[in-house]
Motif scaffolding. Structure first.
Motif, PDB file in Angstrom:
ATOM      1  N   MET A  21      83.683  43.445  14.083  1.00 55.80           N
ATOM      2  CA  MET A  21      82.673  44.058  14.923  1.00 55.80           C
ATOM      3  C   MET A  21      82.877  45.560  15.000  1.00 55.80           C
ATOM      4  O   MET A  21      81.901  46.326  15.054  1.00 55.80           O
ATOM      5  CB  MET A  21      82.709  43.435  16.323  1.00 55.80           C
ATOM      6  CG  MET A  21      81.561  43.864  17.224  1.00 55.80           C
ATOM      7  SD  MET A  21      79.914  43.529  16.514  1.00 55.80           S
ATOM      8  CE  MET A  21      79.898  41.724  16.524  1.00 55.80           C
ATOM      9  N   GLY A  22      84.136  46.008  15.001  1.00 53.63           N
ATOM     10  CA  GLY A  22      84.395  47.440  14.990  1.00 53.63           C
ATOM     11  C   GLY A  22      83.847  48.109  13.742  1.00 53.63           C
ATOM     12  O   GLY A  22      83.285  49.210  13.807  1.00 53.63           O
ATOM     13  N   ARG A  23      83.991  47.440  12.593  1.00 56.42           N
ATOM     14  CA  ARG A  23      83.439  47.996  11.344  1.00 56.42           C
ATOM     15  C   ARG A  23      81.923  47.988  11.371  1.00 56.42           C
ATOM     16  O   ARG A  23      81.279  48.922  10.872  1.00 56.42           O
ATOM     17  CB  ARG A  23      83.961  47.201  10.147  1.00 56.42           C
ATOM     18  CG  ARG A  23      85.446  47.385   9.870  1.00 56.42           C
ATOM     19  CD  ARG A  23      85.813  46.899   8.478  1.00 56.42           C
ATOM     20  NE  ARG A  23      85.529  45.474   8.320  1.00 56.42           N
ATOM     21  CZ  ARG A  23      86.410  44.517   8.540  1.00 56.42           C
ATOM     22  NH1 ARG A  23      87.649  44.822   8.932  1.00 56.42           N
ATOM     23  NH2 ARG A  23      86.088  43.242   8.362  1.00 56.42           N
ATOM     24  N   ILE A  24      81.332  46.933  11.947  1.00 61.66           N
ATOM     25  CA  ILE A  24      79.871  46.847  12.025  1.00 61.66           C
ATOM     26  C   ILE A  24      79.315  48.021  12.830  1.00 61.66           C
ATOM     27  O   ILE A  24      78.314  48.639  12.453  1.00 61.66           O
ATOM     28  CB  ILE A  24      79.438  45.511  12.672  1.00 61.66           C
ATOM     29  CG1 ILE A  24      79.746  44.340  11.750  1.00 61.66           C
ATOM     30  CG2 ILE A  24      77.945  45.540  13.012  1.00 61.66           C
ATOM     31  CD1 ILE A  24      78.934  44.318  10.483  1.00 61.66           C
ATOM     32  N   LEU A  25      79.958  48.349  13.945  1.00 63.76           N
ATOM     33  CA  LEU A  25      79.499  49.451  14.789  1.00 63.76           C
ATOM     34  C   LEU A  25      79.589  50.790  14.065  1.00 63.76           C
ATOM     35  O   LEU A  25      78.909  51.743  14.444  1.00 63.76           O
ATOM     36  CB  LEU A  25      80.319  49.487  16.082  1.00 63.76           C
ATOM     37  CG  LEU A  25      80.126  48.283  17.021  1.00 63.76           C
ATOM     38  CD1 LEU A  25      81.047  48.385  18.229  1.00 63.76           C
ATOM     39  CD2 LEU A  25      78.670  48.163  17.457  1.00 63.76           C
ATOM     40  N   GLN A  26      80.423  50.864  13.038  1.00 58.67           N
ATOM     41  CA  GLN A  26      80.530  52.071  12.229  1.00 58.67           C
ATOM     42  C   GLN A  26      79.622  52.031  10.999  1.00 58.67           C
ATOM     43  O   GLN A  26      79.657  52.933  10.167  1.00 58.67           O
ATOM     44  CB  GLN A  26      81.978  52.256  11.783  1.00 58.67           C
ATOM     45  CG  GLN A  26      82.954  52.450  12.943  1.00 58.67           C
ATOM     46  CD  GLN A  26      84.397  52.498  12.479  1.00 58.67           C
ATOM     47  OE1 GLN A  26      84.680  52.739  11.303  1.00 58.67           O
ATOM     48  NE2 GLN A  26      85.327  52.266  13.396  1.00 58.67           N
ATOM     49  N   GLY A  27      78.804  50.976  10.883  1.00 59.88           N
ATOM     50  CA  GLY A  27      77.895  50.848   9.750  1.00 59.88           C
ATOM     51  C   GLY A  27      78.524  50.275   8.503  1.00 59.88           C
ATOM     52  O   GLY A  27      77.952  50.369   7.417  1.00 59.88           O
TER      53      GLY A  27
END
Length: 319
Positions: free
Chosen positions: A71-77
């Motif tokens: 989820m952290g990577r998703i928030l960074q695109g």
């Protein structure tokens, strides 16, 4: 509530929906039987090699740790890297999204171009031969699956007549005409069944509007028949039609998969199926997030279009 506040509220709601979908997909794909490491290395791989690859892929970590990092990577695109092709999931999706969205978009346009005129004619000429013909054709369209229509179109227009290519896809960046030649048959295959559904919806909505008191008053005043139908009637009848069209476009994305297989097009649907077979978790998650984004965006666009169709609509009950 003004339109800007309403749109901001809907965008926030859309982001929440996408987050919930992403979370469900994350846990759902990990419930699929099968080990991605074993699938990637093959059935003859040793237990040590599989264990090493699982650790490299982060599959040995607790599920909640995997979720937080993802989820952290998703928030960074960052949608991650495909475990099968070692390619960026975002780049993979960009490569396959164009043909799928092209088929779906042109298919919906074809459906609307057929459904709205046929539905209006059917409603105005109720119980006359035009109504029976339009209704019969719509039922035939609804009854035929898209992949079967695609096969028939392929045999007639590609194989027998040779008017268009039989397989493959050409990007619109290489020219509108080549793009259209490759995309027209798949678009017709997915658009015709949904055109039948929208035609029935248009007929029903128009018949309801035509029986309203204000329509009878307009006819009693001697207004032009076309003005009554298109200005006063269609404007009010379009609201439910646009709503259903927006929903159907999301559903249509799922129907594109079978048509892509028939025409040999590498699209989003085929990528999703292949990723499920390979247990390629990042690719599955990225594809579903993209589809959910398109679906949510279309519903937001439909809401915004309401005021363009009928300016009397006020968001949030504002006057």
């Amino acid at each position: 509530m003004g339109m800007r506040r309403y749109i901001a509220k809907r965008v926030a709601h859309a982001l929440v929906v996408i987050y919930i979908v992403a979370t469900i997909v994350f846990f759902a794909v990990r419930a699929i039987p099968g080990d991605p490491a074993r699938v990637l290395l093959g059935g003859d791989a040793s237990a040590e090699a599989i264990a090493a690859l699982r650790e490299e892929m982060g599959l040995t970590e607790p599920l909640y740790v995997q979720y937080i990092r993802w989820m952290g990577r998703i928030l960074q695109g960052d949608l991650g890297t495909s475990v099968f092709s070692d390619q960026s999931v975002l780049q993979m999706l960009i490569g396959v999204a164009e043909p799928t969205l092209s088929i779906a978009g042109l298919g919906m346009l074809i459906a609307l171009l057929i459904a709205i005129p046929a539905g209006i004619t059917s409603a105005v000429k109720q119980y006359q031969w035009e109504d029976y013909v339009a209704t019969t054709v719509s039922f035939i369209g609804i009854s035929m699956p898209g992949f079967w229509i695609g096969i028939v179109l392929l045999i007639i227009f590609a194989d027998r007549l040779g008017w268009v290519p039989a397989f493959g896809y050409v990007s619109f960046r290489q020219g509108i005409i080549p793009w259209l030649k490759h995309i027209i048959l798949p678009a017709l295959a997915v658009g015709l069944p949904y055109g039948g559904i929208l035609m029935r919806m248009t007929r029903s909505s128009m018949m309801e509007v035509l029986n309203e008191d204000y329509m009878r008053t307009a006819r009693a005043k001697g207004l032009d028949g076309r003005l009554i139908v298109f200005k006063h009637g269609l404007q009010n009848a379009l609201i439910p039609i646009v709503t259903v069209a927006g929903i159907l476009l999301g559903v249509l994305l799922g129907g594109v998969v079978a048509v892509e297989i028939v025409f040999g097009i590498q699209g989003l649907g085929r990528l999703l199926i292949a990723s499920i077979q390979r247990r390629d978790f990042p690719a599955i998650q990225g594809a579903v997030i993209l589809i959910s984004f398109v679906f949510v965006f279309m519903n937001l666009l439909v809401d915004v279009l309401y005021t363009s169709i009928n300016p009397q609509i006020k968001y949030g009950g504002s006057e």
